[in-house]
Design a protein around this motif. Structure first.
Motif, short mmCIF file in Angstrom:
data_model
loop_
_atom_site.label_atom_id
_atom_site.label_comp_id
_atom_site.label_asym_id
_atom_site.label_seq_id
_atom_site.Cartn_x
_atom_site.Cartn_y
_atom_site.Cartn_z
N PRO A 299 0.82 -1.22 0.00
CA PRO A 299 0.00 0.00 0.00
C PRO A 299 0.86 1.27 0.00
N PRO A 300 0.33 2.36 -0.59
CA PRO A 300 1.13 3.59 -0.74
C PRO A 300 1.57 4.20 0.58
N ASP A 301 0.84 3.91 1.69
CA ASP A 301 1.24 4.53 2.95
C ASP A 301 2.30 3.71 3.68
N LYS A 302 2.76 2.62 3.06
CA LYS A 302 3.77 1.77 3.70
C LYS A 302 5.15 2.12 3.15
N ALA A 303 6.10 2.43 4.03
CA ALA A 303 7.46 2.75 3.60
C ALA A 303 8.20 1.45 3.29
N VAL A 304 8.68 1.32 2.07
CA VAL A 304 9.38 0.09 1.66
C VAL A 304 10.63 0.48 0.88
N ARG A 305 11.43 -0.55 0.58
CA ARG A 305 12.59 -0.34 -0.28
C ARG A 305 12.42 -1.15 -1.55
N LEU A 306 12.89 -0.58 -2.64
CA LEU A 306 12.83 -1.26 -3.93
C LEU A 306 14.28 -1.41 -4.42
N GLY A 307 14.66 -2.63 -4.78
CA GLY A 307 16.04 -2.86 -5.22
C GLY A 307 16.09 -3.50 -6.58
N GLY A 308 17.15 -3.23 -7.31
CA GLY A 308 17.33 -3.84 -8.63
C GLY A 308 18.41 -3.12 -9.40
N MET A 309 18.45 -3.37 -10.69
CA MET A 309 19.42 -2.70 -11.53
C MET A 309 18.75 -1.48 -12.18
N VAL A 310 19.53 -0.41 -12.31
CA VAL A 310 19.03 0.75 -13.05
C VAL A 310 19.11 0.40 -14.53
N ALA A 311 17.98 0.41 -15.22
CA ALA A 311 17.95 0.00 -16.62
C ALA A 311 18.77 0.97 -17.47
N ASP A 312 19.39 0.40 -18.53
CA ASP A 312 20.24 1.20 -19.42
C ASP A 312 19.41 2.29 -20.10
N HIS A 313 20.01 3.46 -20.26
CA HIS A 313 19.39 4.62 -20.93
C HIS A 313 18.05 5.00 -20.30
N SER A 314 17.88 4.73 -19.01
CA SER A 314 16.58 5.03 -18.41
C SER A 314 16.62 6.27 -17.51
N ILE A 315 17.81 6.76 -17.15
CA ILE A 315 17.87 7.91 -16.25
C ILE A 315 17.53 9.19 -17.02
N LYS A 316 16.49 9.87 -16.54
CA LYS A 316 16.11 11.14 -17.16
C LYS A 316 16.15 12.22 -16.10
N ARG A 317 16.92 13.28 -16.37
CA ARG A 317 17.05 14.35 -15.40
C ARG A 317 16.09 15.48 -15.74
N ALA A 318 15.37 15.96 -14.74
CA ALA A 318 14.40 17.03 -14.96
C ALA A 318 15.12 18.38 -15.03
N ALA A 319 14.39 19.39 -15.53
CA ALA A 319 14.99 20.71 -15.74
C ALA A 319 15.38 21.38 -14.43
N ASP A 320 14.73 21.00 -13.30
CA ASP A 320 15.04 21.66 -12.03
C ASP A 320 16.40 21.23 -11.47
N GLY A 321 17.03 20.21 -12.07
CA GLY A 321 18.38 19.84 -11.68
C GLY A 321 18.48 18.85 -10.54
N VAL A 322 17.43 18.65 -9.78
CA VAL A 322 17.52 17.71 -8.65
C VAL A 322 16.54 16.55 -8.78
N SER A 323 15.60 16.63 -9.72
CA SER A 323 14.64 15.53 -9.87
C SER A 323 15.12 14.59 -10.97
N ILE A 324 15.05 13.30 -10.69
CA ILE A 324 15.40 12.33 -11.72
C ILE A 324 14.33 11.25 -11.77
N ALA A 325 14.24 10.62 -12.95
CA ALA A 325 13.35 9.48 -13.13
C ALA A 325 14.16 8.37 -13.79
N PHE A 326 13.95 7.16 -13.35
CA PHE A 326 14.66 6.03 -13.96
C PHE A 326 13.82 4.77 -13.77
N VAL A 327 14.30 3.69 -14.38
CA VAL A 327 13.56 2.42 -14.33
C VAL A 327 14.43 1.39 -13.61
N VAL A 328 13.84 0.71 -12.63
CA VAL A 328 14.53 -0.37 -11.94
C VAL A 328 14.05 -1.70 -12.50
#
Lengths: 241, 144
Positions: B48-77
């Motif tokens: 559930p969304p209110d439960k704090a958990v950890r997600l582990g795996g490999m960062v997929a190739d070519h998946s890191i996208k940096r937002a214009a604000d400089g501190v936000s990133i999106a990627f795929v595990v």
């Protein structure tokens, strides 16, 4: 087992331990010094971790001696319970302090390495938590064996505790294999390693060096504990006379 | 049976009991002691969304996208079987990079994506000098 019993005689033990202690000590110091020099100046940095990889030359021997020390306590405890020889109980008591110190060094060096590598000093993952438990089990053993002696116990209770505590050893060893952990899997096996040879080669020097140093400390502490027991017995005889 | 043999048998039984206890602890705690969920672990039942958990795996190739604000990133595990999109705002560790292990702390959203509040780099068991980077290994999976 006559061979074991020959070493179990305290007088004969002292005759061997006295000259052996400085040999082990200085050989260990020399190997550590060479391994540290080689590990700090002669090996390349890791492609990802950079220079912080060099902590391996201290971290791995500390982990090995923290766990090996408890194996020693467990084996001595079994020997004490089965053969009833007091020297085995003294060996277990002598191992406890250096074993705890090396377990603590393992945890501290791991935290120092974890900050730049993982981005955290500490996480409650399976490997880190089980190793911290081993340190606490060491501290509990020291408290228990002191309390047992103060109450005039023969050492059976700390010996049982010493055997029971070894349940942690396979858990620490296999925590990274059986569970999801932040700590990486085993890098060093009996026959092969996933650490490149150019980085790995000084490690056996520090590993053997710290082990010899550990053995020397245990012998020193055993001799000290025997001397204390002898002095106490003499005082008791004098008080009775 | 002499007293010594009896004690020896008792010690043997004790050691055996401890070995069994260790195996039971390791296998019994397998789910509880897991440090993180892998993407395929949550494929069926999302925490559930209110439960704090950890997600582990490999960062997929070519998946890191940096937002214009400089501190936000999106990627795929990914764990090779399933993938989870992750968004994160903050400072990523130096070792955070594509085709490398990562453990993200945060919570799952209802759409199956993950919002991270903290990132940890997961180092693998391979160590090598920089010269070997050309024929560098690529960590394919965190499974062993």
């Amino acid at each position: 087992m006559p061979a074991l019993h020959a070493f179990a005689n305290p007088a004969r033990f002292l005759k061997i331990a006295r000259p052996l202690t400085p040999v082990l000590f200085w050989l260990g110091v020399a190997l550590i010094a060479f391994g540290a020099w080689a590990g700090l100046t002669q090996t390349p940095p890791d492609y990802l971790q950079g220079e912080s990889v060099r902590i391996i030359y201290l971290h791995v021997p500390a982990a090995w001696l923290g766990m090996g020390g408890w194996s020693g306590i467990a084996l001595s405890s079994i020997a004490f319970l089965v053969w009833r020889h007091p020297l085995a109980a003294i060996a277990a008591r002598a191992i406890a302090v250096p074993g705890a110190v090396f377990a603590a060094i393992c945890l501290v060096t791991g935290a120092i390495w974890g900050r730049p590598t993982w981005g955290t000093y500490w996480q409650w993952d399976g490997r880190l938590t089980s190793m911290l438990l081993l340190l606490f089990v060491y501290l509990g053993y020291m408290a228990l064996s002191r309390a047992d002696r103060e109450r005039g116990g023969a050492g059976e209770i700390p010996a049982l505790y010493g055997i029971a505590g070894s349940v942690l050893l396979p858990i620490i060893r296999y925590s990274v294999v059986w569970w999801n952990t932040l700590h990486q899997g085993p890098s060093i096996g009996l026959t092969q390693s996933t650490i490149d040879r150019s980085i790995l080669w000084p490690l056996p020097f520090t590993l053997v060096g710290f082990t010899l140093l550990f053995a020397a400390i245990v012998l020193m502490r055993m001799r000290a504990l025997l001397a204390i027991a002898k002095a106490e017995a003499r005082l008791r005889r004098r008080a009775e006379a | 049976m002499t007293a010594k043999n009896q004690r020896m048998a008792l010690a043997g039984a004790g050691v055996l009991a401890i070995a069994v206890a260790a195996v039971l602890a390791l296998s019994g705690l397998k789910d509880q002691a897991a440090f993180f969920y892998a993407p395929s672990d949550v494929a069926g039942a999302l925490p559930p969304p209110d439960k704090a958990v950890r997600l582990g795996g490999m960062v997929a190739d070519h998946s890191i996208k940096r937002a214009a604000d400089g501190v936000s990133i999106a990627f795929v595990v990914t764990d090779g079987k399933a993938t989870t999109p992750v968004s994160f705002t903050g400072i990523a560790p130096d070792l955070f990079r594509e085709k490398s292990g990562v453990v993200a702390e945060g919570h799952f959203n209802r759409d199956g994506s993950f919002t991270a509040t903290n990132l940890l780099a997961k180092h693998d068991e391979k160590y090598m000098p920089p010269e070997m980077k050309g024929r560098m290994h690529e960590t394919k999976t965190l499974e062993r």
